[in-house]
Design an enzyme around this catalytic site. Structure first.
Site, short mmCIF file in Angstrom:
data_model
loop_
_atom_site.label_atom_id
_atom_site.label_comp_id
_atom_site.label_asym_id
_atom_site.label_seq_id
_atom_site.Cartn_x
_atom_site.Cartn_y
_atom_site.Cartn_z
N GLU A 190 4.66 -21.91 -22.47
CA GLU A 190 5.88 -21.98 -21.67
C GLU A 190 5.70 -22.94 -20.50
O GLU A 190 6.57 -23.78 -20.22
CB GLU A 190 6.26 -20.60 -21.15
N TRP A 199 11.95 -17.30 -25.05
CA TRP A 199 13.27 -17.83 -24.72
C TRP A 199 14.25 -17.72 -25.89
O TRP A 199 15.42 -18.09 -25.77
CB TRP A 199 13.16 -19.29 -24.27
N TYR A 229 14.28 -24.23 -15.68
CA TYR A 229 13.18 -24.57 -14.77
C TYR A 229 12.66 -26.00 -14.89
O TYR A 229 12.69 -26.76 -13.92
CB TYR A 229 11.99 -23.63 -15.04
N CYS A 266 14.36 -17.05 -12.02
CA CYS A 266 13.85 -15.90 -11.26
C CYS A 266 12.84 -16.37 -10.22
O CYS A 266 12.91 -15.99 -9.06
CB CYS A 266 13.22 -14.88 -12.20
N ARG A 296 12.91 -14.37 -6.77
CA ARG A 296 14.04 -13.55 -6.31
C ARG A 296 14.18 -12.26 -7.11
O ARG A 296 14.59 -11.22 -6.59
CB ARG A 296 15.35 -14.34 -6.43
N ASP A 335 10.61 -8.61 -12.61
CA ASP A 335 10.39 -7.57 -13.61
C ASP A 335 8.89 -7.24 -13.57
O ASP A 335 8.07 -7.91 -14.17
CB ASP A 335 10.82 -8.09 -14.98
#
Length: 272
Positions: free
Chosen positions: A57, A79, A102, A154, A174, A177
């Site tokens: 990733e 994804w 991103y 995130c 922000r 998980d």
């Protein structure tokens, strides 16, 4: 990784239960964890970290790709659900398009004049030319393009800091998980730090992880309780191909995790 377990315990014992966009969570707002690279590579050991998926990733982010097929080609399938989500599919420019996520923001931030800015390349050059700058920042949070992303970011920005020949990075996240995502994020930014330290000729210092909404999904409670019963093991080490001098030249085979000992997998559903 004791501090990560302590954060899980703190949220379970002191967090506030709230109904979120994708299910109930227990959360605390505003936490911070620090990982000194001299202590070893911060891969969680109380369950298995899927390291190859994480580095795939990150390499796709570094390439600036928005095509889920590029992620899949390297063995990363996290994804896939976002690419196929009903809320996103009608907007996609081509099959498998993830939009301006991103890596696109990192490498091709779009200006009002439709020019692009390679934020990451500029920051690497800044570390080399003006290492004490307070502007060594990369941001993925682009309010004008949030509706063009399969998933709003995130981990939204990160900043580098150079002192005494060491490079450190602080990332603000922000939405966190804590069970599934955060161990992945910790390892990803620790790896990014190591890679950029190598190409800038600096020693890796600290990864500082600042968390906004740090939450545990209710459907993960049993998995978290199981993890909290386990004792952390010795951290592994990270090996990078020393011949790589450009951030764009790293391949999967150039990045290896050594002596990674861990407890067994703890399965839990991914909340999209």
């Amino acid at each position: 990784m004791r501090q990560y377990l302590d954060a899980l315990k703190n949220i379970m014992e002191n967090g506030v239960d709230r109904e979120g966009r994708n299910g109930p969570t227990r959360a605390l707002f505003g936490m911070q964890m620090r990982y000194d690279m001299a202590d070893g590579f911060p891969a969680v050991t109380t369950k298995k970290l899927f390291f190859d998926t994480m580095k795939a990733e990150l390499l796709c982010f570094l390439s600036g790709s928005s095509d889920v097929k590029d992620f899949q080609r390297l063995g990363c399938h996290i994804w896939d659900a976002n690419a196929d989500a009903d809320y996103w599919k009608p907007k996609a420019r081509f099959d498998g398009d993830l939009g301006r996520i991103y890596g696109v923001q990192w490498r091709s931030w779009q200006t009002p004049g439709r020019e692009t800015i390679d934020q990451l390349a500029e920051v690497i050059a800044g570390i080399q030319k003006n290492p004490y700058s307070r502007r060594l920042v990369v941001t993925a949070w682009n309010p004008g393009e949030l509706d063009q992303m399969a998933l709003e970011p995130c981990h939204i920005f990160f900043q580098f800091f150079v002192a005494n020949g060491e490079l450190s990075v602080q990332m603000y996240q922000r939405s966190c998980d804590m069970f599934l995502g955060v161990p992945f994020n910790i390892a990803s930014y620790a790896l990014l730090l190591r890679m950029i330290a190598q190409v800038t000729g600096l020693k890796p210092g600290e990864f500082i992880h600042t968390l906004g909404d740090a939450h545990i999904y209710h459907v993960h409670f049993d998995a978290v309780k199981k993890q909290l019963q386990r004792e952390p093991l010795k951290l592994p080490s990270l090996s990078l191909n020393p011949d790589i001098k450009s951030i764009d030249d790293f391949k999967m085979s150039d990045i290896k995790l050594r002596n990674y000992k861990h407890h067994g997998v703890i399965k839990a559903p991914m909340v999209v």
